[in-house]
Structure formats: structure tokens, C-alpha cells
Design a protein around this motif. Structure first.
Motif, PDB file in Angstrom:
ATOM      1  N   LEU A 126       1.111  -1.369  -0.139  1.00  0.00           N
ATOM      2  CA  LEU A 126      -0.151   0.176  -0.031  1.00  0.00           C
ATOM      3  C   LEU A 126       0.771   1.136  -0.011  1.00  0.00           C
ATOM      4  CD1 LEU A 126      -2.191  -0.900   2.724  1.00  0.00           C
ATOM      5  CD2 LEU A 126      -3.124  -1.078   0.489  1.00  0.00           C
ATOM      6  N   PRO A 127      -0.146   2.569  -0.527  1.00  0.00           N
ATOM      7  CA  PRO A 127       1.312   3.886  -0.259  1.00  0.00           C
ATOM      8  C   PRO A 127       1.721   4.298   0.991  1.00  0.00           C
ATOM      9  CG  PRO A 127      -0.988   3.883  -0.894  1.00  0.00           C
ATOM     10  CD  PRO A 127      -1.443   2.757  -0.622  1.00  0.00           C
ATOM     11  N   GLN A 128       0.843   3.604   2.060  1.00  0.00           N
ATOM     12  CA  GLN A 128       1.278   4.404   3.362  1.00  0.00           C
ATOM     13  C   GLN A 128       0.358   2.505   4.244  1.00  0.00           C
ATOM     14  OE1 GLN A 128      -0.335   7.692   3.806  1.00  0.00           O
ATOM     15  NE2 GLN A 128       1.383   8.944   3.451  1.00  0.00           N
ATOM     16  N   VAL A 129       0.853   2.836   5.965  1.00  0.00           N
ATOM     17  CA  VAL A 129      -0.372   1.301   6.859  1.00  0.00           C
ATOM     18  C   VAL A 129      -0.539   2.797   7.882  1.00  0.00           C
ATOM     19  CG1 VAL A 129       0.751  -0.180   5.331  1.00  0.00           C
ATOM     20  CG2 VAL A 129       2.486   1.089   7.200  1.00  0.00           C
ATOM     21  N   GLY A 130      -1.154   2.195   8.369  1.00  0.00           N
ATOM     22  CA  GLY A 130      -1.795   2.379  10.190  1.00  0.00           C
ATOM     23  C   GLY A 130      -3.180   2.807   9.843  1.00  0.00           C
ATOM     24  N   CYS A 131      -3.065   2.749  11.136  1.00  0.00           N
ATOM     25  CA  CYS A 131      -4.740   2.577  11.098  1.00  0.00           C
ATOM     26  C   CYS A 131      -5.089   3.524  10.252  1.00  0.00           C
ATOM     27  CB  CYS A 131      -5.418   3.290  12.559  1.00  0.00           C
ATOM     28  SG  CYS A 131      -4.706   1.472  13.547  1.00  0.00           S
ATOM     29  N   GLU A 132      -5.279   5.518  10.454  1.00  0.00           N
ATOM     30  CA  GLU A 132      -5.284   6.672   9.714  1.00  0.00           C
ATOM     31  C   GLU A 132      -5.061   6.316   8.078  1.00  0.00           C
ATOM     32  OE1 GLU A 132      -4.151   7.511  13.903  1.00  0.00           O
ATOM     33  OE2 GLU A 132      -3.071   5.913  12.491  1.00  0.00           O
ATOM     34  N   ALA A 133      -4.428   5.701   8.019  1.00  0.00           N
ATOM     35  CA  ALA A 133      -3.262   5.192   6.531  1.00  0.00           C
ATOM     36  C   ALA A 133      -5.219   4.272   5.612  1.00  0.00           C
ATOM     37  CB  ALA A 133      -2.588   4.897   6.242  1.00  0.00           C
ATOM     38  N   LEU A 134      -4.425   3.589   6.722  1.00  0.00           N
ATOM     39  CA  LEU A 134      -6.034   2.222   6.358  1.00  0.00           C
ATOM     40  C   LEU A 134      -7.370   2.584   6.044  1.00  0.00           C
ATOM     41  CD1 LEU A 134      -4.822  -0.395   8.331  1.00  0.00           C
ATOM     42  CD2 LEU A 134      -4.341   0.404   5.700  1.00  0.00           C
ATOM     43  N   ALA A 135      -7.154   4.048   6.658  1.00  0.00           N
ATOM     44  CA  ALA A 135      -9.271   4.451   6.998  1.00  0.00           C
ATOM     45  C   ALA A 135      -8.767   5.253   5.522  1.00  0.00           C
ATOM     46  CB  ALA A 135      -9.459   5.519   8.117  1.00  0.00           C
ATOM     47  N   LYS A 136      -8.122   6.454   5.074  1.00  0.00           N
ATOM     48  CA  LYS A 136      -8.073   6.649   3.992  1.00  0.00           C
ATOM     49  C   LYS A 136      -8.090   6.594   2.884  1.00  0.00           C
ATOM     50  CE  LYS A 136      -5.475  10.565   1.539  1.00  0.00           C
ATOM     51  NZ  LYS A 136      -6.746  10.441   0.342  1.00  0.00           N
ATOM     52  N   ILE A 137      -7.302   4.774   3.157  1.00  0.00           N
ATOM     53  CA  ILE A 137      -7.544   4.134   1.631  1.00  0.00           C
ATOM     54  C   ILE A 137      -8.636   3.329   1.372  1.00  0.00           C
ATOM     55  CG2 ILE A 137      -6.172   1.981   0.797  1.00  0.00           C
ATOM     56  CD1 ILE A 137      -3.475   2.345   2.260  1.00  0.00           C
ATOM     57  N   VAL A 138      -9.195   2.940   2.444  1.00  0.00           N
ATOM     58  CA  VAL A 138     -10.850   2.342   2.656  1.00  0.00           C
ATOM     59  C   VAL A 138     -11.637   3.904   2.424  1.00  0.00           C
ATOM     60  CG1 VAL A 138     -12.810   0.928   3.488  1.00  0.00           C
ATOM     61  CG2 VAL A 138      -9.960   0.838   3.806  1.00  0.00           C
ATOM     62  N   PHE A 139     -11.801   4.935   2.199  1.00  0.00           N
ATOM     63  CA  PHE A 139     -12.565   5.848   2.053  1.00  0.00           C
ATOM     64  C   PHE A 139     -12.674   6.017   0.785  1.00  0.00           C
ATOM     65  CE2 PHE A 139     -13.562  10.223   1.282  1.00  0.00           C
ATOM     66  CZ  PHE A 139     -14.889  10.588   1.625  1.00  0.00           C
ATOM     67  N   ASP A 140     -11.390   6.003   0.169  1.00  0.00           N
ATOM     68  CA  ASP A 140     -10.908   6.121  -0.517  1.00  0.00           C
ATOM     69  C   ASP A 140     -11.303   5.123  -2.211  1.00  0.00           C
ATOM     70  OD1 ASP A 140      -9.413   8.886  -0.226  1.00  0.00           O
ATOM     71  OD2 ASP A 140      -7.600   8.014  -0.771  1.00  0.00           O
ATOM     72  N   HIS A 141     -11.327   4.247  -2.302  1.00  0.00           N
ATOM     73  CA  HIS A 141     -11.496   2.722  -2.395  1.00  0.00           C
ATOM     74  C   HIS A 141     -13.254   2.608  -2.972  1.00  0.00           C
ATOM     75  CE1 HIS A 141     -11.521  -0.773  -4.439  1.00  0.00           C
ATOM     76  NE2 HIS A 141     -12.777  -1.206  -3.546  1.00  0.00           N
ATOM     77  N   VAL A 142     -14.385   3.197  -1.763  1.00  0.00           N
ATOM     78  CA  VAL A 142     -15.113   2.753  -1.737  1.00  0.00           C
ATOM     79  C   VAL A 142     -15.843   4.490  -2.281  1.00  0.00           C
ATOM     80  CG1 VAL A 142     -16.820   2.982  -0.235  1.00  0.00           C
ATOM     81  CG2 VAL A 142     -15.052   1.121   0.437  1.00  0.00           C
ATOM     82  N   ALA A 143     -15.624   5.358  -2.420  1.00  0.00           N
ATOM     83  CA  ALA A 143     -16.061   6.534  -2.852  1.00  0.00           C
ATOM     84  C   ALA A 143     -15.681   6.510  -4.332  1.00  0.00           C
ATOM     85  CB  ALA A 143     -15.329   8.014  -2.617  1.00  0.00           C
ATOM     86  N   GLN A 144     -14.964   5.135  -5.257  1.00  0.00           N
ATOM     87  CA  GLN A 144     -14.478   5.405  -6.336  1.00  0.00           C
ATOM     88  C   GLN A 144     -16.274   5.585  -7.035  1.00  0.00           C
ATOM     89  OE1 GLN A 144     -11.607   3.325  -7.723  1.00  0.00           O
ATOM     90  NE2 GLN A 144      -9.959   3.841  -6.519  1.00  0.00           N
TER      91      GLN A 144
END
Length: 144
Positions: A126-144
Motif C-alpha cells: 500500500l502507499p502507506q500503512v497505519g490505522c489512519e492511512a487505512l481509513a483513508k485508503i478504504v474511504f478512497d476505494h469505496v468513494a470511487q
């Protein structure tokens, strides 16, 4: 609107107040959660945190909450049809069910790729890891 972090949820959706309206209309809200019973357990390390034990591989049982809000219900009197979340659930399992998450810039990435090639880890880069980074990754994926 879709939110994946509790902090963002509380800022965007403050606690419900009876009779609350948006521009004179009711606000309807619903939440779809994938909690710890879902089995989304993964591990990662935050390699730049050299001063902390977070630089070491450690595991998490993840949970996600997706909140929806509308001023108008659909023909079924729903705020959102959760049937549309099946692909999201599949993706969450693909990404976070017994996986090893590694940042693309981790200096040990080749070691993790070797472990993956040996069948020892189910690797996700992934571009970044960490709970906050994962929240953004999930948000960006679902928002597509």
C-alpha cells in the motif's frame, strides 16, 4: 455521505437530536458496520517510527463503519440499500483478512516480497500503512 473514521463521523454527523432537520426536512441516517466478528485481522509495521515499537510487525483486528445520510428515503423507505455493499465486503476481506500490509517505500519490501513468494505471508503493498492511512485508503476505494 460515507465516512470511515470515528473522528470524521462525529464531526460530520454530530449526535442525533430529536426533530433535527436539514433545510426543513428530516435527516435519515443508517450505518453499516463490519466489526471484529468479520475476521478482518492483518498485520503491518510503521517502519519510519524508528523511535517506537510500532516499527515492528504487529497485528490488528480491524472494524469499519460506513455511515449514510439523506433527506429523502427511497421507494423502500431506506436511506441506503446495504445490498450494494457486497463488493465492499469482498474487497475488505481481500485486503485485510489475514494479510500482511507493507508500505511501498518500506526499505525491507524485498524481504516481505520474498516471504510472499515462499507462501509465508499474504502480502498487500500500500502507499502507506497505519490505522489512519487505512481509513483513508478504504474511504478512497469505496468513494470511487
Amino acid at each position: 455521505m460515507l465516512n470511515v473514521t470515528e473522528q470524521t463521523i462525529s464531526e460530520v454527523f454530530p449526535p442525533y437530536k430529536p426533530g433535527e432537520t436539514a433545510a426543513g426536512r428530516e435527516i435519515y441516517r443508517c450505518t453499516k458496520t463490519y466489526d471484529h466478528n468479520e475476521g478482518l485481522s492483518c498485520c503491518f509495521r510503521q517502519w519510519p517510527a524508528r523511535h517506537s515499537h510500532c516499527r515492528l510487525i504487529h497485528g490488528y483486528a480491524l472494524a469499519f463503519a460506513f455511515r449514510f445520510a439523506t433527506s429523502r428515503l427511497d421507494q423502500h423507505n431506506w436511506c441506503f440499500d446495504f445490498g450494494g455493499m457486497k463488493q465492499v465486503k469482498q474487497w475488505l476481506h481481500h485486503m485485510f483478512d489475514h494479510t500482511m500490509l507493507v508500505a511501498g517505500d518500506d526499505p525491507q519490501l524485498s524481504v516481505f516480497r520474498y516471504l510472499s513468494d515462499q507462501g509465508l505471508v499474504n502480502l498487500r503493498v500500500l502507499p502507506q500503512v497505519g490505522c489512519e492511512a487505512l481509513a483513508k485508503i478504504v474511504f478512497d476505494h469505496v468513494a470511487q
